[in-house]
Design an enzyme around this catalytic site. Structure first.
Site, PDB file in Angstrom:
ATOM      1  CG  HIS A 202      -0.237   0.288   2.509  1.00 48.50           C
ATOM      2  ND1 HIS A 202       0.480  -0.673   3.165  1.00 48.50           N
ATOM      3  CD2 HIS A 202      -0.118   1.415   3.243  1.00 48.50           C
ATOM      4  CE1 HIS A 202       0.999  -0.159   4.256  1.00 48.50           C
ATOM      5  NE2 HIS A 202       0.663   1.114   4.331  1.00 48.50           N
TER       6      HIS A 202
HETATM    7  C1  UD1 Z   1      -2.050   5.246   6.208  1.00 48.25           C
HETATM    8  C2  UD1 Z   1      -0.725   5.733   6.789  1.00 48.25           C
HETATM    9  C3  UD1 Z   1       0.322   4.635   6.647  1.00 48.25           C
HETATM   10  C4  UD1 Z   1      -0.163   3.330   7.255  1.00 48.25           C
HETATM   11  C5  UD1 Z   1      -1.502   2.958   6.615  1.00 48.25           C
HETATM   12  C6  UD1 Z   1      -2.079   1.693   7.196  1.00 48.25           C
HETATM   13  C7  UD1 Z   1      -0.341   8.162   6.595  1.00 48.25           C
HETATM   14  C8  UD1 Z   1       0.450   9.194   5.909  1.00 48.25           C
HETATM   15  N1  UD1 Z   1      -0.232   6.909   6.086  1.00 48.25           N
HETATM   16  O1  UD1 Z   1      -1.830   5.030   4.819  1.00 48.25           O
HETATM   17  O2  UD1 Z   1       1.502   5.033   7.326  1.00 48.25           O
HETATM   18  O3  UD1 Z   1       0.801   2.318   7.008  1.00 48.25           O
HETATM   19  O4  UD1 Z   1      -2.427   4.047   6.845  1.00 48.25           O
HETATM   20  O5  UD1 Z   1      -3.170   1.253   6.436  1.00 48.25           O
HETATM   21  O6  UD1 Z   1      -1.012   8.454   7.554  1.00 48.25           O
HETATM   22  N2  UD1 Z   1      -9.230   4.485   2.050  1.00 48.25           N
HETATM   23  C9  UD1 Z   1     -10.434   3.850   2.011  1.00 48.25           C
HETATM   24  N3  UD1 Z   1     -11.023   3.523   3.199  1.00 48.25           N
HETATM   25  C10 UD1 Z   1     -10.468   3.787   4.399  1.00 48.25           C
HETATM   26  C11 UD1 Z   1      -9.234   4.455   4.438  1.00 48.25           C
HETATM   27  C12 UD1 Z   1      -8.621   4.782   3.261  1.00 48.25           C
HETATM   28  O7  UD1 Z   1     -10.970   3.561   0.956  1.00 48.25           O
HETATM   29  O8  UD1 Z   1     -11.060   3.443   5.435  1.00 48.25           O
HETATM   30  C13 UD1 Z   1      -8.549   4.811   0.781  1.00 48.25           C
HETATM   31  C14 UD1 Z   1      -8.879   6.172   0.285  1.00 48.25           C
HETATM   32  O9  UD1 Z   1      -8.974   6.107  -1.096  1.00 48.25           O
HETATM   33  C15 UD1 Z   1      -7.663   6.998   0.688  1.00 48.25           C
HETATM   34  C16 UD1 Z   1      -6.555   5.977   0.577  1.00 48.25           C
HETATM   35  O10 UD1 Z   1      -7.157   4.741   0.965  1.00 48.25           O
HETATM   36  O11 UD1 Z   1      -7.485   8.108  -0.109  1.00 48.25           O
HETATM   37  C17 UD1 Z   1      -5.380   6.264   1.450  1.00 48.25           C
HETATM   38  O12 UD1 Z   1      -5.786   6.373   2.830  1.00 48.25           O
HETATM   39  P1  UD1 Z   1      -4.891   7.229   3.854  1.00 48.25           P
HETATM   40  O13 UD1 Z   1      -5.396   7.086   5.225  1.00 48.25           O
HETATM   41  O14 UD1 Z   1      -4.687   8.595   3.333  1.00 48.25           O
HETATM   42  O15 UD1 Z   1      -3.462   6.518   3.767  1.00 48.25           O
HETATM   43  P2  UD1 Z   1      -3.072   4.969   3.809  1.00 48.25           P
HETATM   44  O16 UD1 Z   1      -2.505   4.622   2.470  1.00 48.25           O
HETATM   45  O17 UD1 Z   1      -4.151   4.109   4.349  1.00 48.25           O
END
Ligand code: UD1
Length: 362
Positions: A202
């Site tokens: 991811h």
């Molecule tokens: C975040 C953390 C990362 C951690 C990871 C664990 C930061 C900068 N990154 O990354 O360090 O390893 O969490 O999973 O804080 N999304 C969904 N549903 C959700 C959450 C996210 O669909 O419940 C999708 C969305 O499209 C979103 C993307 O995932 O834009 C990224 O989510 P985000 O929380 O920004 O970062 P992660 O890649 O999950």
């Protein structure tokens, strides 16, 4: 007050909340920033880990870094203002961590950082920025491995406020392992224990560039001809594959199984029974070290060096040749079995509760 936002935070906070309740019964509040909001990324973790429902949910959701961090800060400031707080605990290195720490520091509320001191020395990673900034402004730095103490000293952060307490993620693992193994999740997917690879990716560096993502997915599909691969697909990765026009590579076929993100116990069951784990997750590097399962870490650096020096993890970046060589070494049985890591013993949260009790008396 505990502030959590993303999946790994829930796993780390659960034992600390429990240890503080057992020890001194101090009043605790839980704030969920809403960074992770899907049921499978959030609710199920609270349920499985016995983490009390959040007292407040800021419901910030997804967004680019500035938007997400700013929204958390704006909404969290109101929460802090309404409560009389002695200490706010933040966890790990996600955007929720640094946002909450900044708010508290500016309002004069002491901050404790659980999993302080880790450094990848790679400032292109958003998490590294979050770590450096959070540590610089925290009052209590609760460190999971010795490298963290050394890193903090180099940044002139030392003295009593730095405490090596061990790894709370391992506390949760140690508590959940027996129940998780009973689930036999691999068998449900038609797999034979110790005869499949578990894959998760991811990180932006692996999934945001369409060429890199496609190259990796093709490689892992090739691996599945030798050993079945279970690929647990993070929402960010699924979305990137769709944007890159390569989501057909996620379609299951013989030996290549793609599944949604697993709940905590299901994922642990899959890790514990795997022949190897292929991942860019920091937490899974640590968990596989504890479980003594070979781990191909799809990164060029790690903020958790002990998993490479003493554990079962090897850094293979995203270079197909390096990844393939490591994959073949695991299959040939030529891989370090790892060692026990001091203070990764299921008692880190108790040590944190003790440190906090001492700190509160000062
Ligand atoms: C975040 C953390 C990362 C951690 C990871 C664990 C930061 C900068 N990154 O990354 O360090 O390893 O969490 O999973 O804080 N999304 C969904 N549903 C959700 C959450 C996210 O669909 O419940 C999708 C969305 O499209 C979103 C993307 O995932 O834009 C990224 O989510 P985000 O929380 O920004 O970062 P992660 O890649 O999950």
């Amino acid at each position: 007050m505990h502030v959590v936002g993303a999946r790994p935070n829930f796993i780390k906070a659960a034992p600390v909340v429990r240890a503080l309740s057992a020890r001194n019964g101090c009043r605790q509040l839980i704030v969920h920033t809403g960074q992770h909001y899907d049921a499978e990324m959030s609710d199920i973790f609270f349920r499985q880990l016995g983490l009390p429902q959040p007292d407040v949910n800021l419901e910030v959701g997804s967004g680019n870094h500035a938007v997400q961090t700013a929204q958390i800060m704006m909404r969290f400031e109101n929460v802090v203002r309404k409560n009389k707080l002695n200490l706010v605990l933040v966890y790990g290195d996600v955007n929720s961590t640094v946002a909450a720490a900044l708010v508290c520091t500016k309002m004069g509320i002491p901050v404790g950082h659980v999993e302080a001191g880790l450094r990848s020395f790679d400032r292109s990673m958003p998490e590294e920025i979050n770590r450096v900034l959070t540590d610089a402004i925290s009052n209590l730095l609760l460190v999971s491995e010795p490298s963290g103490v050394e890193n903090l000293r180099r940044e002139s952060i030392d003295g009593d406020r730095v405490q090596l307490v061990g790894n709370v993620m391992i506390d949760t693992l140690a508590r959940e392992l027996v129940e998780s193994k009973k689930l036999r999740v691999a068998q449900e997917f038609g797999m034979v224990p110790k005869d499949y690879a578990l894959l998760t990716i991811h990180r932006p560096s692996n999934v945001d560039d369409p060429n890199v993502l496609e190259r990796l997915l093709c490689l892992f599909r090739e691996f599945s001809l030798d050993v079945p691969v279970i690929f647990s697909v993070h929402p960010r990765t699924r979305r990137s594959a769709e944007h890159a026009g390569c989501s057909d590579l996620l379609r299951p076929e013989h030996g290549w199984i793609t599944i949604p993100p697993m709940a905590y116990r299901e994922n642990l069951s899959l890790m514990a029974e795997a022949r190897m784990v292929i991942t860019d997750s920091g937490g899974m590097q640590e968990e596989t070290t504890f479980l003594r399962v070979p781990c191909l870490t799809l990164r060029w650096n790690t903020e958790r060096p002990i998993t490479v020096e003493k554990g079962t993890s090897r850094l293979v970046g995203n270079d197909p040749n390096l990844i393939r060589t490591a994959f073949e070494e695991v299959l040939s049985g030529n891989w370090p079995t790892g060692q026990d890591i001091p203070m990764w013993d299921g008692k880190a949260a108790d040590r944190i509760a003790e440190v906090i009790a001492r700190w509160a008396k000062q």
